[in-house]
Scaffold this motif. Structure first.
Motif, PDB file in Angstrom:
ATOM      1  N   UNK A   1     -46.674  60.447  62.648  1.00  0.00           N
ATOM      2  CA  UNK A   1     -47.132  61.815  62.461  1.00  0.00           C
ATOM      3  C   UNK A   1     -46.532  62.734  63.525  1.00  0.00           C
ATOM      4  N   UNK A   2     -46.602  62.333  64.789  1.00  0.00           N
ATOM      5  CA  UNK A   2     -46.093  63.149  65.889  1.00  0.00           C
ATOM      6  C   UNK A   2     -44.574  63.298  65.810  1.00  0.00           C
ATOM      7  N   UNK A   3     -43.875  62.210  65.465  1.00  0.00           N
ATOM      8  CA  UNK A   3     -42.418  62.270  65.330  1.00  0.00           C
ATOM      9  C   UNK A   3     -42.009  63.332  64.316  1.00  0.00           C
ATOM     10  N   UNK A   4     -42.677  63.344  63.157  1.00  0.00           N
ATOM     11  CA  UNK A   4     -42.343  64.309  62.100  1.00  0.00           C
ATOM     12  C   UNK A   4     -42.512  65.750  62.596  1.00  0.00           C
ATOM     13  N   UNK A   5     -43.598  66.013  63.286  1.00  0.00           N
ATOM     14  CA  UNK A   5     -43.879  67.367  63.788  1.00  0.00           C
ATOM     15  C   UNK A   5     -42.838  67.774  64.837  1.00  0.00           C
ATOM     16  N   UNK A   6     -42.545  66.880  65.771  1.00  0.00           N
ATOM     17  CA  UNK A   6     -41.608  67.203  66.854  1.00  0.00           C
ATOM     18  C   UNK A   6     -40.198  67.411  66.301  1.00  0.00           C
ATOM     19  N   UNK A   7     -39.759  66.543  65.386  1.00  0.00           N
ATOM     20  CA  UNK A   7     -38.426  66.687  64.791  1.00  0.00           C
ATOM     21  C   UNK A   7     -38.330  68.011  64.023  1.00  0.00           C
ATOM     22  N   UNK A   8     -39.394  68.380  63.326  1.00  0.00           N
ATOM     23  CA  UNK A   8     -39.403  69.659  62.609  1.00  0.00           C
ATOM     24  C   UNK A   8     -39.240  70.830  63.597  1.00  0.00           C
ATOM     25  N   UNK A   9     -39.937  70.768  64.729  1.00  0.00           N
ATOM     26  CA  UNK A   9     -39.827  71.820  65.750  1.00  0.00           C
ATOM     27  C   UNK A   9     -38.426  71.860  66.360  1.00  0.00           C
TER      28      UNK A   9
END
Length: 179
Positions: free
Chosen positions: A27-35
Protein backbone atom coordinates in the motif's frame (compact mmCIF):
# COMPACT_ATOMS: atom_id res chain seq x y z
CA UNK A 1 29.35 9.98 21.34
CA UNK A 2 27.42 11.26 18.28
CA UNK A 3 28.15 8.10 16.24
CA UNK A 4 26.94 5.92 19.10
CA UNK A 5 23.56 7.65 18.93
CA UNK A 6 23.54 7.59 15.15
CA UNK A 7 24.10 3.82 15.09
CA UNK A 8 21.39 3.26 17.73
CA UNK A 9 18.98 5.39 15.71
CA UNK A 10 19.90 3.47 12.52
CA UNK A 11 19.23 0.11 14.27
CA UNK A 12 15.84 1.22 15.61
CA UNK A 13 14.76 2.53 12.17
CA UNK A 14 15.81 -0.70 10.45
CA UNK A 15 13.90 -2.71 13.05
CA UNK A 16 10.73 -0.64 12.43
CA UNK A 17 11.07 -1.09 8.67
CA UNK A 18 11.66 -4.84 8.95
CA UNK A 19 8.47 -5.29 10.94
CA UNK A 20 6.21 -3.46 8.48
CA UNK A 21 3.60 -5.92 7.19
CA UNK A 22 3.64 -6.97 3.52
CA UNK A 23 0.17 -5.50 2.99
CA UNK A 24 1.25 -2.17 4.47
CA UNK A 25 4.44 -2.17 2.33
CA UNK A 26 2.42 -2.83 -0.82
CA UNK A 27 0.00 0.00 0.00
CA UNK A 28 2.73 2.48 0.99
CA UNK A 29 4.87 1.64 -2.06
CA UNK A 30 1.97 2.44 -4.41
CA UNK A 31 1.33 5.82 -2.75
CA UNK A 32 5.01 6.83 -2.67
CA UNK A 33 5.64 5.78 -6.30
CA UNK A 34 2.57 7.77 -7.37
CA UNK A 35 3.94 10.86 -5.55
CA UNK A 36 7.37 10.37 -7.15
CA UNK A 37 5.78 10.17 -10.62
CA UNK A 38 3.90 13.43 -9.99
CA UNK A 39 7.08 15.12 -8.77
CA UNK A 40 9.07 13.98 -11.83
CA UNK A 41 6.33 15.20 -14.15
CA UNK A 42 6.12 18.61 -12.44
CA UNK A 43 9.90 19.07 -12.29
CA UNK A 44 10.52 18.14 -15.91
CA UNK A 45 13.56 16.08 -14.88
CA UNK A 46 15.14 14.14 -17.75
CA UNK A 47 18.12 12.29 -16.19
CA UNK A 48 17.02 10.50 -13.04
CA UNK A 49 19.14 8.54 -10.58
CA UNK A 50 17.12 5.80 -8.90
CA UNK A 51 18.13 2.67 -6.99
CA UNK A 52 17.40 -1.03 -7.12
CA UNK A 53 15.52 -1.57 -3.86
CA UNK A 54 16.34 -3.83 -0.95
CA UNK A 55 13.48 -5.37 1.07
CA UNK A 56 13.05 -2.51 3.55
CA UNK A 57 13.28 0.25 0.95
CA UNK A 58 10.53 1.81 -1.15
CA UNK A 59 10.01 -0.45 -4.16
CA UNK A 60 10.70 1.92 -7.06
CA UNK A 61 10.79 -0.85 -9.70
CA UNK A 62 7.33 0.15 -11.10
CA UNK A 63 8.63 3.72 -11.42
CA UNK A 64 11.74 2.51 -13.27
CA UNK A 65 9.57 0.50 -15.69
CA UNK A 66 7.30 3.50 -16.28
CA UNK A 67 10.18 5.96 -16.82
CA UNK A 68 11.98 3.63 -19.22
CA UNK A 69 8.92 3.70 -21.50
CA UNK A 70 9.20 7.47 -21.74
CA UNK A 71 11.30 8.69 -24.67
CA UNK A 72 12.62 11.80 -22.98
CA UNK A 73 13.73 10.26 -19.66
CA UNK A 74 16.93 8.39 -18.83
CA UNK A 75 17.13 6.17 -15.76
CA UNK A 76 20.43 5.61 -13.99
CA UNK A 77 21.28 3.46 -10.97
CA UNK A 78 24.37 3.07 -8.77
CA UNK A 79 27.11 0.66 -9.80
CA UNK A 80 29.36 0.00 -6.81
CA UNK A 81 32.98 0.86 -7.37
CA UNK A 82 35.57 1.13 -4.60
CA UNK A 83 34.30 3.15 -1.61
CA UNK A 84 31.44 4.69 -3.59
CA UNK A 85 29.68 4.11 -6.90
CA UNK A 86 29.37 5.45 -10.39
CA UNK A 87 26.08 5.78 -12.20
CA UNK A 88 25.17 3.51 -15.07
CA UNK A 89 22.14 3.33 -17.31
CA UNK A 90 19.51 0.93 -15.94
CA UNK A 91 19.58 -2.20 -18.10
CA UNK A 92 18.58 -5.81 -17.68
CA UNK A 93 19.77 -8.34 -16.64
CA UNK A 94 20.55 -7.44 -13.04
CA UNK A 95 23.22 -9.30 -11.06
CA UNK A 96 23.37 -9.71 -7.29
CA UNK A 97 26.53 -8.10 -5.92
CA UNK A 98 28.03 -7.00 -2.60
CA UNK A 99 25.57 -6.47 0.31
CA UNK A 100 22.88 -8.31 -1.73
CA UNK A 101 22.43 -5.29 -3.99
CA UNK A 102 21.43 -5.95 -7.59
CA UNK A 103 23.13 -4.04 -10.38
CA UNK A 104 23.06 -3.95 -14.16
CA UNK A 105 26.25 -4.68 -16.10
CA UNK A 106 28.97 -2.07 -15.91
CA UNK A 107 28.60 0.41 -18.76
CA UNK A 108 30.75 3.30 -19.76
CA UNK A 109 27.95 5.72 -20.55
CA UNK A 110 28.79 9.05 -19.03
CA UNK A 111 25.42 10.74 -18.61
CA UNK A 112 24.69 14.38 -18.80
CA UNK A 113 24.09 15.84 -15.39
CA UNK A 114 21.56 14.00 -13.25
CA UNK A 115 18.64 16.37 -12.67
CA UNK A 116 17.03 14.37 -9.91
CA UNK A 117 18.34 11.79 -7.45
CA UNK A 118 15.85 9.56 -5.63
CA UNK A 119 17.65 8.06 -2.66
CA UNK A 120 16.56 5.44 -0.10
CA UNK A 121 17.07 6.26 3.56
CA UNK A 122 17.00 4.30 6.79
CA UNK A 123 16.19 7.50 8.66
CA UNK A 124 16.71 11.26 8.69
CA UNK A 125 17.91 13.54 11.43
CA UNK A 126 16.62 16.96 12.53
CA UNK A 127 18.41 18.64 9.58
CA UNK A 128 16.83 16.24 7.03
CA UNK A 129 20.24 14.66 6.52
CA UNK A 130 20.41 11.03 5.44
CA UNK A 131 21.01 8.20 7.85
CA UNK A 132 21.81 5.25 5.61
CA UNK A 133 23.32 1.86 6.19
CA UNK A 134 26.60 3.33 7.44
CA UNK A 135 28.84 2.70 4.43
CA UNK A 136 28.86 6.33 3.23
CA UNK A 137 28.59 5.45 -0.47
CA UNK A 138 25.94 8.07 -1.33
CA UNK A 139 27.78 10.73 0.70
CA UNK A 140 31.04 10.08 -1.16
CA UNK A 141 29.31 9.96 -4.55
CA UNK A 142 27.57 13.32 -4.16
CA UNK A 143 30.64 14.90 -2.56
CA UNK A 144 32.63 14.04 -5.71
CA UNK A 145 30.08 15.59 -8.09
CA UNK A 146 30.79 19.14 -9.22
CA UNK A 147 27.08 20.05 -9.11
CA UNK A 148 24.09 19.25 -6.89
CA UNK A 149 21.00 17.57 -8.34
CA UNK A 150 17.64 17.85 -6.60
CA UNK A 151 17.59 15.14 -3.94
CA UNK A 152 14.48 13.26 -2.82
CA UNK A 153 14.74 10.81 0.06
CA UNK A 154 12.24 7.93 0.15
CA UNK A 155 11.17 5.82 3.09
CA UNK A 156 8.22 3.49 3.73
CA UNK A 157 7.70 4.83 7.25
CA UNK A 158 9.17 8.16 8.28
CA UNK A 159 11.87 7.54 10.85
CA UNK A 160 13.04 11.01 11.86
CA UNK A 161 15.16 11.98 14.82
CA UNK A 162 14.50 15.24 16.60
CA UNK A 163 18.26 15.44 17.20
CA UNK A 164 21.12 16.30 14.87
CA UNK A 165 22.87 12.95 14.31
CA UNK A 166 24.55 13.65 11.00
CA UNK A 167 28.11 14.50 10.23
CA UNK A 168 29.05 17.48 8.05
CA UNK A 169 29.53 15.23 4.99
CA UNK A 170 26.09 13.54 5.21
CA UNK A 171 23.82 14.47 2.29
CA UNK A 172 20.68 16.53 2.85
CA UNK A 173 17.25 16.14 1.27
CA UNK A 174 15.55 18.78 -0.77
CA UNK A 175 12.36 16.70 -0.36
CA UNK A 176 11.32 13.63 1.61
CA UNK A 177 8.55 11.45 0.23
CA UNK A 178 7.15 8.91 2.64
CA UNK A 179 3.77 7.76 3.83
Amino acid sequence: MKNYHKSDFRKSCIKRLEFTSLFLKYYKNKIIVRELKKFIQRSGSKNILLYIPLGIEVDVKPLIVSLRKSRNKSVYVPYMQGDSFKIVKYRLPLHKKKFGIKEPNNSFVNPAKVDLAIIPVVGVDALNKRIGYGKGMYDRFFDRLNYKPTMIFTQLILCKSEHVLSDCYDIQADYIITN
